[in-house]
Write a protein that holds these residues in place. Structure first.
Motif, PDB file in Angstrom:
ATOM      1  N   GLY A  39       0.584  -1.322   0.146  1.00 45.83           N
ATOM      2  CA  GLY A  39       0.065  -0.005  -0.239  1.00 45.83           C
ATOM      3  C   GLY A  39       0.704   1.072  -0.354  1.00 45.83           C
ATOM      4  O   GLY A  39       0.230   1.986  -0.180  1.00 45.83           O
ATOM      5  N   ARG A  51      -5.243   1.179   3.313  1.00 41.48           N
ATOM      6  CA  ARG A  51      -6.186   0.589   4.098  1.00 41.48           C
ATOM      7  C   ARG A  51      -6.561  -1.333   4.102  1.00 41.48           C
ATOM      8  O   ARG A  51      -4.800  -1.514   3.670  1.00 41.48           O
ATOM      9  N   THR A  52      -6.753  -1.912   4.799  1.00 45.37           N
ATOM     10  CA  THR A  52      -6.190  -3.111   5.108  1.00 45.37           C
ATOM     11  C   THR A  52      -7.435  -4.349   5.313  1.00 45.37           C
ATOM     12  O   THR A  52      -8.604  -3.489   4.845  1.00 45.37           O
ATOM     13  N   ARG A  53      -7.185  -5.537   4.627  1.00 39.65           N
ATOM     14  CA  ARG A  53      -8.495  -6.248   4.776  1.00 39.65           C
ATOM     15  C   ARG A  53      -9.336  -5.786   5.793  1.00 39.65           C
ATOM     16  O   ARG A  53     -10.507  -6.382   6.271  1.00 39.65           O
ATOM     17  N   ASP A  75     -10.557  -3.463   6.854  1.00 37.11           N
ATOM     18  CA  ASP A  75     -11.386  -2.422   7.024  1.00 37.11           C
ATOM     19  C   ASP A  75     -12.618  -2.430   6.784  1.00 37.11           C
ATOM     20  O   ASP A  75     -13.711  -1.987   7.480  1.00 37.11           O
ATOM     21  N   TRP A  76     -13.206  -3.309   6.685  1.00 36.80           N
ATOM     22  CA  TRP A  76     -14.847  -3.405   6.058  1.00 36.80           C
ATOM     23  C   TRP A  76     -14.883  -5.336   6.973  1.00 36.80           C
ATOM     24  O   TRP A  76     -13.885  -6.121   6.819  1.00 36.80           O
ATOM     25  N   CYS A 119      -4.148   8.741  -2.299  1.00 38.11           N
ATOM     26  CA  CYS A 119      -4.391   7.289  -3.393  1.00 38.11           C
ATOM     27  C   CYS A 119      -3.976   7.330  -4.227  1.00 38.11           C
ATOM     28  O   CYS A 119      -3.861   7.972  -5.025  1.00 38.11           O
ATOM     29  N   GLY A 133      -6.821   9.887   0.788  1.00 40.45           N
ATOM     30  CA  GLY A 133      -7.057   8.873   2.002  1.00 40.45           C
ATOM     31  C   GLY A 133      -5.780   8.332   2.942  1.00 40.45           C
ATOM     32  O   GLY A 133      -5.065   9.128   3.316  1.00 40.45           O
ATOM     33  N   ARG A 134      -5.481   7.298   3.283  1.00 35.83           N
ATOM     34  CA  ARG A 134      -5.274   6.417   3.529  1.00 35.83           C
ATOM     35  C   ARG A 134      -4.673   5.003   3.161  1.00 35.83           C
ATOM     36  O   ARG A 134      -5.495   4.184   2.996  1.00 35.83           O
TER      37      ARG A 134
END
Length: 103
Positions: A54, A95-97, A99-100, A85, A92-93
């Motif tokens: 990332g 993100r990881t799996r 996050d959701w 992004c 943005g930042r």
């Protein structure tokens, strides 16, 4: 006839030649980084440019004694990329799996 990359007068590969290796959202910050490096070390050579975990990773080679200055310029661009992004260039930042739910 193609240029021999080992020839002493061959132009070194620099950031614009590999800018396509990452998403278009980072294009502006990479163009700025190229200009900043080129202003101080015009003949720098790009060793690698990629996205990893990332984040932006840039590896360059400059003349002897240029390491600290190059590292500081690159570090600033890498930090900026962490907040930009890779695809659209918006703030943005990373993100990881997690996050959701189920993401």
């Amino acid at each position: 006839m193609a240029e021999d990359p080992a020839a002493p007068d061959a132009r070194p590969v620099q950031i614009p030649a590999r800018i396509h290796a990452v998403g278009p959202g980072w294009r502006g910050l990479l163009e700025r980084l190229h200009e900043q490096i080129r202003a101080v070390f015009p003949g720098y050579r790009l060793l690698d440019l990629k996205e990893k975990l990332g984040g932006l990773r840039v590896y360059v080679e400059g003349p002897p004694g240029s390491g600290d200055r190059l590292r500081s310029l690159i570090a600033l661009a890498e930090v900026e990329a962490e907040h930009t992004c890779e695809f659209c260039g918006a703030s943005g930042r990373i993100r990881t799996r997690d996050d959701w739910p189920g993401g």
